[in-house]
Write an enzyme that holds these catalytic residues in place. Sequence first.
Site, PDB file in Angstrom:
ATOM      1  N   ASP A  94      23.527   2.465  41.901  1.00 51.86           N
ATOM      2  CA  ASP A  94      22.148   2.621  42.371  1.00 51.86           C
ATOM      3  C   ASP A  94      21.330   3.597  41.534  1.00 51.86           C
ATOM      4  O   ASP A  94      20.276   4.024  41.959  1.00 51.86           O
ATOM      5  CB  ASP A  94      22.140   3.058  43.840  1.00 51.86           C
ATOM      6  CG  ASP A  94      22.764   4.428  44.020  1.00 51.86           C
ATOM      7  OD1 ASP A  94      23.226   5.006  43.018  1.00 51.86           O
ATOM      8  OD2 ASP A  94      22.792   4.921  45.157  1.00 51.86           O
ATOM      9  N   ARG A 145      24.844   4.222  35.612  1.00 45.76           N
ATOM     10  CA  ARG A 145      24.937   2.999  34.807  1.00 45.76           C
ATOM     11  C   ARG A 145      25.181   3.321  33.340  1.00 45.76           C
ATOM     12  O   ARG A 145      25.970   2.672  32.663  1.00 45.76           O
ATOM     13  CB  ARG A 145      23.648   2.190  34.941  1.00 45.76           C
ATOM     14  CG  ARG A 145      23.534   1.418  36.240  1.00 45.76           C
ATOM     15  CD  ARG A 145      22.270   0.575  36.203  1.00 45.76           C
ATOM     16  NE  ARG A 145      22.263  -0.418  37.257  1.00 45.76           N
ATOM     17  CZ  ARG A 145      21.738  -0.224  38.457  1.00 45.76           C
ATOM     18  NH1 ARG A 145      21.181   0.925  38.757  1.00 45.76           N
ATOM     19  NH2 ARG A 145      21.768  -1.181  39.363  1.00 45.76           N
ATOM     20  N   CYS A 148      -2.056  20.265  35.099  1.00 42.89           N
ATOM     21  CA  CYS A 148      -3.479  20.629  35.201  1.00 42.89           C
ATOM     22  C   CYS A 148      -4.254  19.574  35.982  1.00 42.89           C
ATOM     23  O   CYS A 148      -5.206  19.884  36.694  1.00 42.89           O
ATOM     24  CB  CYS A 148      -4.082  20.850  33.812  1.00 42.89           C
ATOM     25  SG  CYS A 148      -3.852  19.477  32.698  1.00 42.89           S
TER      26      CYS A 148
END
Length: 558
Positions: A60, A65, A116
């Site tokens: 998941d 992976r 910002c």
Amino acid sequence: NRQFLFRPHHVGMPKSVVAREMALKFNPDAKIVAHHGNIKDSQFGMDYFKQFSVVMNALDNVDARRHVNRLCVATEKVLVEAGTTGFLGQVYVIKRGETACYECFPKPTKKVYPICTIRSTPDKPVHCIVWAKQCFQLLFGHREASMLFEPPDGPDPSVFMPTVNAHPAVGDHKAILKYARDVLVALFNTEIRKQLAMDKYKTARFVPQPVDEALIDANCTEGAAPSLAGGASWKTQVWGAEDCIMEICQCVLEVYATAEAAGLLGSYEFDKDTSQAMRFVAAASNLRSHVFGITLQSFHDAKGVAGNIIPAIATTNAIVAGRQVTELFKILSERGTVAEVCRYTDCVRYKTRRGLLLQAAKLECPVATCFVCNQAIVDVAINTATTTLQEFVDQVLKRRLGFNEPTVMIGDGEVYAEGQDAEDFSSNLPRHLKDLPSGGMRHGTMVSVDDFSQDMEVQVCIHHEETFDPEKGAENFRVVNRRAGTASAPPPPPAQSDAVPPGNGDDDEVEEIEPMPSSSGQGQKRPRSEEKGADAAAPMPPGGGLTKAPRYSAPDSS
Ligand SMILES: [Zn+2]
């Protein structure tokens, strides 16, 4: 799909153990060994992978992976990889030297919003939701970790921190409402006026309008919050400024009303499924949107953005799991090589003109510039005078390049190592790259990065570059892979674009949110076999069209 194996009475038990039990009911003769643990643990290293014929992924997250991909590449095991996102899914097969690996194609990165923009110049609802989550943390959570926190000894005295820090007495409703009122004035009036006075908005499209103090005074009341109205419609209605003020007051009251709730002050964490946290964020983000002239949103819509929800759909997972098994049969039948018999399958939401919901295409070839399966060199442009080894290890090696336990060598000299029995190099971590032992990392330095746990060794070529400004939303490094044996060149600067570059920035500085998925198959490229065919002119599916994104790039949520 393993989801169907679990029942309410299994809650709290390891999924692998339950899955084994349930699968044995289908076939008591099967031999299944359940392991409960983290796939990145050393017990699941090279020797563990070597015992298998084929590996099937049901992971998941991208990190796991990548790790499994590397171990399968290293051990030359066939890997059947799959993932789903809502109604979309994909299945493909990886075999070293025959097909592209999981990392041959870059994965989409999360959206990053510059600090910002969040603090001073929001222009989208999502900017205000990110701000509101930080505001929730500032008021109720670990405040020093909030993006909005201003230290008492800062160069510029804060106009809201003294107010935020002046906690009211627990249980004293009058004092609590006064506190809520003062905080609202400080954040939504005084601070905005301060920024206006600094001429921050001279060229702005919209000049922010501080929330009127009288409006705040009039609505700092108890018992009038929209969420108290009963029914469910408050979730879908768009709250006006007055509603937002009343809801924020209600949330502050709830935190300070009892010793029990107030005892958690400093440790509250935003969770979209906690009513109070989500109501606060919905109200605070809307009030900020009101200040900056941004479209207001309902609680429901704000929750969708704040929680970054992509629903997992059990049937999509089942279809994809089924496709994984058919690929497995093809591999085990040995009727040809993986590249010959296996396919890349896209699971799409709307039928193509040919009536297909599953589109199969030939697997891609390995990519020459892949540093995982093709020993490519990785060029890294970075400021070697201002970047510490700690930042290099965390952001470049682990986060961007997916190393698990990296060892870093400059020439023959080890400057950093991790893992069992590794020498302690922690004194090097605060040092700038150019000041490291063995000559340091400078322009043109070749660095070897080794990871025993992944059986990986990668050559990293350092390109010193002075001009990185994370404040502008850029990363403080760039990475590009190059085919081994080709000339060294620094990674090119990103193309000029208004889009915020994908990020691997510091979590403390920026908030990441996945782009909202469209309801169509957006992001999925149709297989090449169909691109030039009749389907190329297929009508747009409801909700949007297919866009050209690279294959192997679907997000991985399941
Ligand atoms: Zn590869």
